[in-house]
Every structure is written in C-alpha cells, then in structure tokens.
Motif scaffolding. Structure first.
Motif, mmCIF file in Angstrom:
data_model
loop_
_atom_site.group_PDB
_atom_site.id
_atom_site.type_symbol
_atom_site.label_atom_id
_atom_site.label_comp_id
_atom_site.label_asym_id
_atom_site.label_seq_id
_atom_site.Cartn_x
_atom_site.Cartn_y
_atom_site.Cartn_z
ATOM 1 N N LEU A 40 0.819 -1.207 0.000
ATOM 2 C CA LEU A 40 0.000 0.000 0.000
ATOM 3 C C LEU A 40 0.851 1.254 0.000
ATOM 4 N N THR A 41 1.847 1.290 0.839
ATOM 5 C CA THR A 41 2.664 2.518 0.987
ATOM 6 C C THR A 41 3.869 2.535 0.061
ATOM 7 N N GLY A 42 4.119 1.463 -0.690
ATOM 8 C CA GLY A 42 5.273 1.398 -1.570
ATOM 9 C C GLY A 42 6.545 1.044 -0.847
ATOM 10 N N ALA A 43 6.465 0.689 0.425
ATOM 11 C CA ALA A 43 7.656 0.347 1.183
ATOM 12 C C ALA A 43 8.265 -0.966 0.721
ATOM 13 N N ARG A 44 7.497 -1.753 -0.066
ATOM 14 C CA ARG A 44 8.040 -3.011 -0.549
ATOM 15 C C ARG A 44 9.228 -2.785 -1.457
ATOM 16 N N PHE A 45 9.188 -1.744 -2.234
ATOM 17 C CA PHE A 45 10.295 -1.429 -3.143
ATOM 18 C C PHE A 45 10.847 -0.068 -2.738
ATOM 19 N N ALA A 46 12.007 -0.078 -2.136
ATOM 20 C CA ALA A 46 12.583 1.165 -1.603
ATOM 21 C C ALA A 46 12.841 2.165 -2.727
ATOM 22 N N ASN A 47 12.531 3.423 -2.394
ATOM 23 C CA ASN A 47 12.820 4.538 -3.314
ATOM 24 C C ASN A 47 12.163 4.318 -4.673
ATOM 25 N N SER A 48 10.931 3.838 -4.666
ATOM 26 C CA SER A 48 10.237 3.513 -5.914
ATOM 27 C C SER A 48 8.788 3.956 -5.828
ATOM 28 N N PHE A 49 8.210 4.072 -7.016
ATOM 29 C CA PHE A 49 6.778 4.324 -7.148
ATOM 30 C C PHE A 49 6.156 3.078 -7.773
ATOM 31 N N THR A 50 5.015 2.614 -7.143
ATOM 32 C CA THR A 50 4.344 1.415 -7.649
ATOM 33 C C THR A 50 2.884 1.730 -7.936
ATOM 34 N N ALA A 51 2.377 1.040 -8.928
ATOM 35 C CA ALA A 51 0.959 1.135 -9.295
ATOM 36 C C ALA A 51 0.566 -0.193 -9.919
ATOM 37 N N ARG A 52 -0.751 -0.402 -9.993
ATOM 38 C CA ARG A 52 -1.224 -1.673 -10.545
ATOM 39 C C ARG A 52 -2.272 -1.391 -11.602
ATOM 40 N N ALA A 53 -2.477 -2.404 -12.447
ATOM 41 C CA ALA A 53 -3.522 -2.345 -13.460
ATOM 42 C C ALA A 53 -4.039 -3.748 -13.680
#
Length: 525
Positions: free
Chosen positions: A172-185
C-alpha cells in the motif's frame, strides 16, 4: 566594379562577423547545455505506462516486447489471480503476492498518491495519507492512523477496512520497493485470463545522480572543439573577405616595384579595400602613361640632341673647311671672294639657327611670360599682312584675306603673336611654288576668335601631320632645308601661353591643301 553589388565597409564587416560569432557561441553553448540536460535527465525519465497498457502485445501475452516502453530503473511484473508471478522484466519482484496485498497497490488509472509517515510516541505508529483526484482539478484526501500491528485506529482509506497485514501495508505505501513508485492495473491476458500488472518505477539515488554528473563531463568537453571549429570558420571567412584582397593588392604593388604592369582589378572585400584597389589601378594607369610619356620625351630629347648636332655641324664644317683652305693658300685668288661669301652665308645660317634655338628654349622655359594688352585682332592682322605684303608679292604668291571690319579684342603680346604668324608665313613661302594662293580669315565667336591661315600649295605629307608641331620636324628626313624645324613648335607654345591653340585642319575646305586653325580667347569688356 561599379556594376557589382556594393559590399559593406570594413567596420560593418567586422561588426557583422563579431555579432555572428557571438550568436554562434551562444548557439553552441545552448546546444551543449541542451545535450547535457538531455543526458542527465535520462535518470529522471519516466516510462510511458499509458502506451504500455494500450499495447496489443499485453493481451496477447507477448510481454517481453513491452520492454521498449520502459526506462532505466523501471519494470513490471504480471501476476495471476492467485498472486503467482507469471512474468517480470527484472529482479526484485516477489514470486508470490497475496491477492489482498496486490489490491492495496494504488490503481494507475485512478491516479492515487499514497504518502506514509512513521509516528513516534503513543499507540499510533503510522500515518497514511491518500490523495485522489476529484476530476475537477482538485483532489480528495483521506487519512488513516495505524498502530504497530497495522490496525486502523483513526480514519480509514477504504470503507469497512479495519486492519492491514504487514505485506498489505508494504504494498500500500510502496515500502516493498525502496525509493520507488508502484501502481497496478488489471488486464486480460491470453484466453481472457484476468491478470494483475504491477508497475514499478525506481527513483534515482543521490549516488546515481552524482555518477551521472561525473560521466557527463564529455558533454561539456564538446564546447572546446565546437568553439575552435566556429572560430576557425569565422577566421577563414574574414581571411577570404580581407586577407585575399590584401594579398591581391600586395601582389600588384610587388609587380609594380619589379616594373611589371599588373592591375588589381575587382579584388573584392570591404568597400575600403575595393576603393584602394580602384585607386591603385588608376595610379598604375597614370604611372604607365607617365612612363610612356617619359620614354617618348627621352626619345625626343635624343632626337633633339642629334638634330641640333646635325644642324650645327653642317655649317660649322663648311666654315672650318673653307677657312682652312684660305689659310693654307689652297683657294685660287679668283675663288677667294666666292669662298668668303660662302663662309658668310654659312655663318648667317648658323646665326639664324642659333636664334631659333634661343627662341625655342626661351618659350619652353617655365618662366616664359607674355606682356599682353587689349588688342583688336582684326586690325592687328591687317597691319601684319600690310607689313609682309611686299615679301609675299616678291615670292610670287597671291593673298586672299577675309577679315571683318568689326573689332575683336583679345589680350595679346603683339611681339610674340607676330613671331608666331611669321613662322606660319615663312613656312608657306618656303615650301610652296610660285603662284600659290594664301588665305587669311578671321571668324569672331562668342568666346574666342578663330584665325585660319591656309594655302593651296604642296600640302604637308601624311606621315608628318601628326608630328608637325614637334621640334625639329621638317619637310623631309634629310634635314637639308634652310629651316630648323622649330618654327611650329614655337608657334604652338606662344598660342598656348595666350590661352589659345593651334591645330592642323585634317579636312581643309575645297581648294586648300594646308590650313592652320588658330584660336584666341576674347578679352573681357
């Protein structure tokens, strides 16, 4: 050169070249800066997720071909409905993700931005803020406060959501991938299979940015060769516009110093240099003309010396030979009187020749001056003809004057003008046979008086007409006549000193063989 398009001046040329060079430097600097910005901006270049999601290869399962839409640091992964990894473009993606965790990732189409903050003190540990565009240019903000077990203590991002698992919180917060932006489709894969596409964009770190700056030094180094190339181009242009015309001028000057007649012609270049070229050509033309005149005068001087020597040598030789014969007693008594008469005659010829030389040298002297006063030329000519009438009659010549009664006043030195007219009359009497008719005509004009002295005698040979007023020009090359050949030269000089002229009419009136045309300016009232 005058027909050629006018070029600018030297100052204008230098000013234009300076401005163009300045603009060129600015253009080079702008190009290098733009190239540097392009090179360094690559680490911030975002992938085109919209084009990737619209690519038909996505539904066809040709996911590897979608790499063309990615940028360095970005990637995507495909998960099936159970959260198993089907395909990924790089490392770091989980092999399996709970479907609930994937559902917590903000949807790309919604444009939701999640910010998370870790709190200190109390039971509240985490603050999560969701920014959702409202479609009207604004946004809707939702917040949720979570405890250390990720339970919702206050607010909420979704209706009825009370807690999150650690995995869900990280996605949810993007903490899974450090220093990254995540989105889904959510997409449909091959066979209309529902799949989840996880989009990841990694932000560059400070170390990466520093490394990029260090590696971009070569871009700045391009400025020096580009500057040198631009400077060389403008130096070549200036040399072509300035140095080449100057080289042409220098070559012409050097050729003139060696005695060669080389002209500059259309040397081109700025206006000032072209004017120098034109002035040089004019100077060279005048110099060539002056040199030709000098050669002509030298030849005339040599001929003058030879003619003087010849004219003096003949009577002197006769006098010396006759005197030696008398002194040696070689002349019979009955021949002595004839010999003395011959000596007397040659001495008189020598005296007349000396007088002619003296008059010629006097008229040619720079300080030769006239003593003029206002004289009626018509009356002067009538008096002159009356004084010479007996001589004309004794020579067997006839006279036909045409002098108007109306006065025509000129500023005249009577002595010198009489000498000039005497020379013309003497030549006519000497070179024509008995029965020759002499013509003397006066034609007053608005600004000058024209006097014509002509005869219907033998005429002047064609080969002599162009040089008839030159000194020592006589009726033949043998120079055995009684004349010195200086009379017409003296006459021309006297007329010129009066401000007038004398010329031989090339086409005299019918019935005339020789016609001299004299002009004198009228005196002021």
């Amino acid at each position: 050169m005058k027909g050629k398009k006018n070029a600018g001046g030297l100052f204008g040329l230098l000013a234009r070249q300076y401005l163009l060079f300045t603009l060129a430097l600015l253009a080079i600097a702008a190009a290098v800066f733009a190239l540097w910005m392009f090179y360094t901006a690559r680490i911030y270049q975002a992938p085109d997720w919209d084009r990737l999601l619209a690519d038909p290869a996505l539904a066809e399962g040709r996911w590897d071909t979608l790499r063309r839409h990615l940028t360095p640091g970005s990637g995507f992964a495909v998960y099936d409905g159970d959260g198993a990894l089907v395909f990924s473009t790089g490392e770091g993606f989980d092999e399996r993700v709970e479907p609930g965790a994937l559902a917590c990732v903000p949807a790309w189409s919604e444009g939701v931005q999640i910010d998370s903050y870790e709190l200190s003190g109390g039971e509240a540990r985490y603050l999560v803020v969701a920014h959702t565009p409202d479609g009207a240019g604004g946004e809707v903000t939702r917040t949720a406060v979570l405890d250390e077990n990720y339970r919702v203590m206050l607010g909420g991002l979704e209706e009825g959501r009370t807690a999150y698992t650690p995995e869900e919180y990280r996605y949810l917060t993007g903490a899974r991938f450090a220093n990254s932006f995540t989105a889904r489709a959510t997409i449909s894969g091959p066979g209309a299979q529902p799949l989840t596409l996880l989009l990841r964009e990694t932000y560059p770190t400070d170390a990466q940015f520093t490394q990029t700056l260090r590696s971009s030094v070569w871009v700045a180094a391009l400025f020096l060769p580009l500057y040198l190339a631009a400077a060389g181009l403008f130096i070549w242009r200036l040399r072509r516009r300035i140095a080449r015309p100057l080289e042409a001028l220098n070559a012409a000057v050097d050729a003139q110093s060696r005695g060669e007649d080389l002209r500059v012609g259309d040397c081109g270049g700025p206006r000032e240099i072209r004017r120098i070229g034109e002035s040089f050509d004019q100077f060279a033309a005048r110099l060539a003309k002056s040199e030709a005149e000098r050669k002509r005068l030298d030849e005339g001087r040599q001929k003058l010396i030879a003619d003087i020597s010849h004219d003096i040598k003949t009577p002197v030789t006769v006098i010396c030979g006759a005197a030696d014969a008398l002194c040696d007693g070689k002349v019979p008594k009955e021949e002595r009187d004839r010999t003395l008469r011959m000596i007397q005659q040659k001495a008189a010829d020598l005296a007349r020749l000396t007088d002619a030389f003296h008059e010629y040298s006097k008229t040619q002297h720079p300080r030769f001056e006239l003593h003029t006063w206002r004289v009626d030329v018509c009356e002067f000519l009538r008096a002159w003809l009356a004084a010479r009438y007996d001589e004309i009659d004794l020579a067997g010549f006839s006279l036909e004057p045409a002098i108007p009664e109306a006065p025509a006043y000129c500023m005249v030195d009577e002595l010198q003008l009489r000498r000039a007219l005497d020379n013309l009359l003497t030549n006519a009497l000497r070179h024509n046979r008995l029965g020759t008719l002499l013509f003397v005509e006066v034609e007053p004009g608005p600004q000058k008086v024209t006097v014509r002295i002509a005869d219907n005698g033998e005429g002047i040979p064609l080969e002599r007409r162009k040089t008839i007023f030159e000194p020592f020009v006589t009726g033949s090359d043998a120079r055995t006549g009684a004349g010195s050949g200086l009379g017409l030269a003296i006459t021309r000089r006297i007329l010129e000193k009066h401000g007038g002229s004398i010329r031989l009419n090339e086409k005299p009136a019918p019935g005339r063989a020789t016609e001299f045309v004299l002009t004198l300016p009228l005196a002021e009232e």
